[in-house]
Design a protein around this motif. Structure first.
Motif, PDB file in Angstrom:
ATOM      1  N   MET A   1      30.355  32.629  43.819  1.00 60.70           N
ATOM      2  CA  MET A   1      31.426  33.026  44.740  1.00 60.70           C
ATOM      3  C   MET A   1      32.503  33.752  43.959  1.00 60.70           C
ATOM      4  O   MET A   1      32.900  33.319  42.893  1.00 60.70           O
ATOM      5  N   LYS A   2      32.952  34.847  44.493  1.00 66.15           N
ATOM      6  CA  LYS A   2      33.981  35.628  43.842  1.00 66.15           C
ATOM      7  C   LYS A   2      35.317  34.925  43.958  1.00 66.15           C
ATOM      8  O   LYS A   2      35.686  34.402  45.006  1.00 66.15           O
ATOM      9  N   LYS A   3      36.044  34.895  42.860  1.00 67.03           N
ATOM     10  CA  LYS A   3      37.380  34.325  42.865  1.00 67.03           C
ATOM     11  C   LYS A   3      38.383  35.434  42.625  1.00 67.03           C
ATOM     12  O   LYS A   3      38.292  36.160  41.650  1.00 67.03           O
ATOM     13  N   VAL A   4      39.339  35.562  43.521  1.00 70.16           N
ATOM     14  CA  VAL A   4      40.352  36.601  43.416  1.00 70.16           C
ATOM     15  C   VAL A   4      41.691  35.945  43.171  1.00 70.16           C
ATOM     16  O   VAL A   4      42.122  35.094  43.939  1.00 70.16           O
ATOM     17  N   ILE A   5      42.346  36.332  42.095  1.00 70.25           N
ATOM     18  CA  ILE A   5      43.668  35.813  41.782  1.00 70.25           C
ATOM     19  C   ILE A   5      44.603  36.993  41.660  1.00 70.25           C
ATOM     20  O   ILE A   5      44.402  37.863  40.820  1.00 70.25           O
ATOM     21  N   GLN A   6      45.609  37.030  42.502  1.00 70.28           N
ATOM     22  CA  GLN A   6      46.589  38.102  42.415  1.00 70.28           C
ATOM     23  C   GLN A   6      47.925  37.495  42.034  1.00 70.28           C
ATOM     24  O   GLN A   6      48.496  36.720  42.789  1.00 70.28           O
ATOM     25  N   GLY A   7      48.421  37.858  40.873  1.00 68.43           N
ATOM     26  CA  GLY A   7      49.677  37.299  40.417  1.00 68.43           C
ATOM     27  C   GLY A   7      50.622  38.377  39.957  1.00 68.43           C
ATOM     28  O   GLY A   7      50.213  39.377  39.385  1.00 68.43           O
ATOM     29  N   SER A   8      51.902  38.203  40.194  1.00 70.75           N
ATOM     30  CA  SER A   8      52.912  39.126  39.692  1.00 70.75           C
ATOM     31  C   SER A   8      53.727  38.402  38.643  1.00 70.75           C
ATOM     32  O   SER A   8      54.272  37.332  38.899  1.00 70.75           O
ATOM     33  N   LEU A   9      53.814  38.978  37.455  1.00 71.35           N
ATOM     34  CA  LEU A   9      54.503  38.328  36.359  1.00 71.35           C
ATOM     35  C   LEU A   9      55.950  38.773  36.220  1.00 71.35           C
ATOM     36  O   LEU A   9      56.630  38.382  35.298  1.00 71.35           O
ATOM     37  N   LEU A  10      56.429  39.597  37.121  1.00 67.68           N
ATOM     38  CA  LEU A  10      57.793  40.081  36.993  1.00 67.68           C
ATOM     39  C   LEU A  10      58.289  40.580  38.332  1.00 67.68           C
ATOM     40  O   LEU A  10      57.531  40.909  39.205  1.00 67.68           O
ATOM     41  N   ALA A  11      59.607  40.606  38.439  1.00 67.09           N
ATOM     42  CA  ALA A  11      60.220  41.283  39.571  1.00 67.09           C
ATOM     43  C   ALA A  11      60.323  42.751  39.240  1.00 67.09           C
ATOM     44  O   ALA A  11      60.338  43.139  38.089  1.00 67.09           O
ATOM     45  N   LEU A  12      60.396  43.567  40.250  1.00 69.15           N
ATOM     46  CA  LEU A  12      60.456  45.011  40.038  1.00 69.15           C
ATOM     47  C   LEU A  12      61.644  45.360  39.161  1.00 69.15           C
ATOM     48  O   LEU A  12      62.768  45.012  39.438  1.00 69.15           O
ATOM     49  N   THR A  19      52.053  37.991  24.870  1.00 62.94           N
ATOM     50  CA  THR A  19      51.705  37.528  23.539  1.00 62.94           C
ATOM     51  C   THR A  19      50.258  37.825  23.242  1.00 62.94           C
ATOM     52  O   THR A  19      49.423  37.949  24.135  1.00 62.94           O
ATOM     53  N   ALA A  20      49.925  37.936  21.967  1.00 64.49           N
ATOM     54  CA  ALA A  20      48.570  38.303  21.546  1.00 64.49           C
ATOM     55  C   ALA A  20      47.664  37.088  21.513  1.00 64.49           C
ATOM     56  O   ALA A  20      47.187  36.658  20.476  1.00 64.49           O
ATOM     57  N   CYS A  21      47.455  36.491  22.669  1.00 63.61           N
ATOM     58  CA  CYS A  21      46.649  35.279  22.720  1.00 63.61           C
ATOM     59  C   CYS A  21      45.546  35.408  23.768  1.00 63.61           C
ATOM     60  O   CYS A  21      45.031  34.418  24.260  1.00 63.61           O
ATOM     61  N   GLY A  22      45.199  36.621  24.142  1.00 59.24           N
ATOM     62  CA  GLY A  22      44.206  36.817  25.180  1.00 59.24           C
ATOM     63  C   GLY A  22      42.803  36.523  24.696  1.00 59.24           C
ATOM     64  O   GLY A  22      42.527  36.440  23.489  1.00 59.24           O
ATOM     65  N   ASN A  23      41.915  36.370  25.652  1.00 63.64           N
ATOM     66  CA  ASN A  23      40.512  36.165  25.335  1.00 63.64           C
ATOM     67  C   ASN A  23      39.792  37.501  25.340  1.00 63.64           C
ATOM     68  O   ASN A  23      40.292  38.499  25.826  1.00 63.64           O
ATOM     69  N   SER A  24      38.586  37.508  24.803  1.00 58.66           N
ATOM     70  CA  SER A  24      37.779  38.710  24.834  1.00 58.66           C
ATOM     71  C   SER A  24      37.285  38.961  26.249  1.00 58.66           C
ATOM     72  O   SER A  24      37.336  38.081  27.111  1.00 58.66           O
ATOM     73  N   ALA A  25      36.805  40.181  26.470  1.00 60.37           N
ATOM     74  CA  ALA A  25      36.225  40.503  27.775  1.00 60.37           C
ATOM     75  C   ALA A  25      35.063  39.564  28.058  1.00 60.37           C
ATOM     76  O   ALA A  25      34.326  39.146  27.148  1.00 60.37           O
ATOM     77  N   THR A  26      34.917  39.235  29.329  1.00 54.92           N
ATOM     78  CA  THR A  26      33.884  38.285  29.743  1.00 54.92           C
ATOM     79  C   THR A  26      32.960  38.946  30.743  1.00 54.92           C
ATOM     80  O   THR A  26      33.412  39.627  31.663  1.00 54.92           O
ATOM     81  N   GLU A  27      31.680  38.739  30.584  1.00 63.80           N
ATOM     82  CA  GLU A  27      30.722  39.310  31.521  1.00 63.80           C
ATOM     83  C   GLU A  27      30.991  38.787  32.929  1.00 63.80           C
ATOM     84  O   GLU A  27      31.167  37.594  33.149  1.00 63.80           O
ATOM     85  N   GLY A  28      31.049  39.700  33.884  1.00 66.93           N
ATOM     86  CA  GLY A  28      31.266  39.326  35.275  1.00 66.93           C
ATOM     87  C   GLY A  28      32.717  39.122  35.657  1.00 66.93           C
ATOM     88  O   GLY A  28      33.009  38.721  36.784  1.00 66.93           O
ATOM     89  N   GLU A  53      37.228  44.103  46.045  1.00 71.05           N
ATOM     90  CA  GLU A  53      36.362  43.005  46.483  1.00 71.05           C
ATOM     91  C   GLU A  53      35.006  43.529  46.941  1.00 71.05           C
ATOM     92  O   GLU A  53      33.957  42.973  46.594  1.00 71.05           O
ATOM     93  N   GLU A  54      35.030  44.595  47.716  1.00 66.54           N
ATOM     94  CA  GLU A  54      33.793  45.156  48.243  1.00 66.54           C
ATOM     95  C   GLU A  54      32.901  45.690  47.126  1.00 66.54           C
ATOM     96  O   GLU A  54      31.679  45.448  47.124  1.00 66.54           O
ATOM     97  N   GLU A  55      33.481  46.403  46.170  1.00 65.40           N
ATOM     98  CA  GLU A  55      32.682  47.043  45.135  1.00 65.40           C
ATOM     99  C   GLU A  55      32.240  46.088  44.032  1.00 65.40           C
ATOM    100  O   GLU A  55      31.150  46.257  43.471  1.00 65.40           O
ATOM    101  N   PHE A  56      33.041  45.089  43.705  1.00 61.18           N
ATOM    102  CA  PHE A  56      32.668  44.185  42.626  1.00 61.18           C
ATOM    103  C   PHE A  56      31.517  43.257  43.007  1.00 61.18           C
ATOM    104  O   PHE A  56      30.740  42.831  42.165  1.00 61.18           O
ATOM    105  N   GLY A  57      31.430  42.934  44.288  1.00 60.66           N
ATOM    106  CA  GLY A  57      30.353  42.062  44.720  1.00 60.66           C
ATOM    107  C   GLY A  57      30.739  40.593  44.665  1.00 60.66           C
ATOM    108  O   GLY A  57      31.765  40.211  44.106  1.00 60.66           O
ATOM    109  N   GLU A  58      29.898  39.769  45.222  1.00 59.85           N
ATOM    110  CA  GLU A  58      30.235  38.358  45.407  1.00 59.85           C
ATOM    111  C   GLU A  58      30.171  37.527  44.137  1.00 59.85           C
ATOM    112  O   GLU A  58      30.744  36.440  44.078  1.00 59.85           O
TER     113      GLU A  58
END
Length: 323
Positions: A1-12, A19-28, A53-58
């Motif tokens: 099942m596709k999980k969609v998370i939309q978050g805003s980290l700042l006000a306009l 910070t440089a603590c991200g993970n590597s790219a993940t398949e899917g 959503e439509e193009e990425f698939g379920e």
């Protein structure tokens, strides 16, 4: 099942620290970033109209974040916190000369930037900017480089200008206080200055720098993401292309989508009529003019903002082909 998370980290108009603590790219998985700006409307429309959503698939999972400027976008990409999104070409080029781990894979918006003159500034031409305070979003921003080209074309030495970095949303404060005589800014902030402070369009979008060929926003993706998720990169571009076409063909609806999105994500209420008029100064496109990018790089190097003009390999449109 596709999980969609939309978050805003700042006000306009506000800032964040990544910070440089991200993970590597993940398949899917697709981690998308964009600015809550009108010049990023293709990303916003693709989100709101469900194109991603439509193009990425379920089976795919995608998340979004907003960032305030190109420097922080590229910092996040270099730190493996994001995979793909829309950013100005100059930050993408600047980072590439130091760390060639990403590519521009499509255009998004040309134009969308203007030079505004404060109502009582006495500035009536670009030549009048000599010795004046001119607001720009940030040093090294796309509007900064466009302004430098405009100055050079008018025979004005950029060293004779006092560049004043200021978030576009806050440029009105500089104008109100008389601390800036002009501004090189993106829409809708030019229209906002005109409507609220009677500022004049000194140079409109179709004439500023390279005119309708002025590359303002591009789609940029990390090489790691492209290698791991080529199918999702192509899916992103199909959604992006649909959004670009929607904005071009349905400006009334696109303006309302943008206004609603910004209000929901940032709490800022934008004027629909102002946004709709601002869209007339944007030229949505998936094309990339590499000659313009090379000229931008040369201007950046001359200004001491880039150590090299070697951007060979930065633009890679193979993922856009046949989409």
């Amino acid at each position: 099942m596709k999980k969609v998370i939309q978050g805003s980290l700042l006000a306009l108009g506000a800032g964040i620290t990544l910070t440089a603590c991200g993970n590597s790219a993940t398949e899917g998985e697709v981690r998308i970033a964009y600015f809550p700006n009108l010049t990023h409307i293709s990303t916003i429309v693709a989100l709101e109209n469900g194109y991603f959503e439509e193009e990425f698939g379920e089976d795919a999972r995608f998340t979004t974040m907003t960032v305030p400027d190109g420097a922080q976008f590229m910092e996040a990409m270099s730190a493996n916190e994001i995979d793909i999104g829309t950013v100005g070409p100059v930050p993408a080029m600047n980072t590439y000369t130091r760390n060639p781990s990403h590519s521009i894979i499509a255009g998004a918006v040309n134009g969308g930037a203007v030079i505004m003159a404060r109502a009582d500034s006495g500035v009536e031409s670009v030549a009048d900017l000599a010795g004046r305070n001119v607001a720009i979003p940030t040093i090294g921003s796309t509007q900064d480089i466009m302004l430098r080209k405009e100055l050079a074309d008018a025979g004005i030495d950029a060293d004779d200008i006092n560049f004043v970095p200021q978030a576009p949303a806050d440029t009105s404060i500089l104008f109100s206080q008389g601390d800036a005589d002009a501004a090189a800014t993106q829409e809708p902030w030019g229209s906002f200055l005109a409507d609220n402070l009677d500022a004049a369009f000194l140079v409109d979008a179709d004439e500023f720098a390279w005119g309708e060929d002025s590359t303002n926003t591009v789609v940029t993706a990390s090489h790691e993401f492209l290698e791991i998720n080529e199918d999702l990169a192509r899916a992103y571009l199909r959604a992006h292309t649909d959004a670009v076409e929607f904005v071009a063909n349905n400006p009334d609806e696109a303006a309302q989508i943008f206004v609603d999105h910004i209000q929901r994500e940032t709490g800022n209420e934008l004027d629909y009529d102002e946004i709709r008029l601002s869209l007339e100064r944007l030229f949505p496109t998936v094309d990339v003019n590499e000659q313009v990018l090379q000229e931008m790089a040369a201007i950046s190097e001359e200004a001491g903002q880039m150590a090299s003009t070697d951007i060979d390999g930065l633009v890679d449109l193979q993922y856009l082909e046949n989409e």
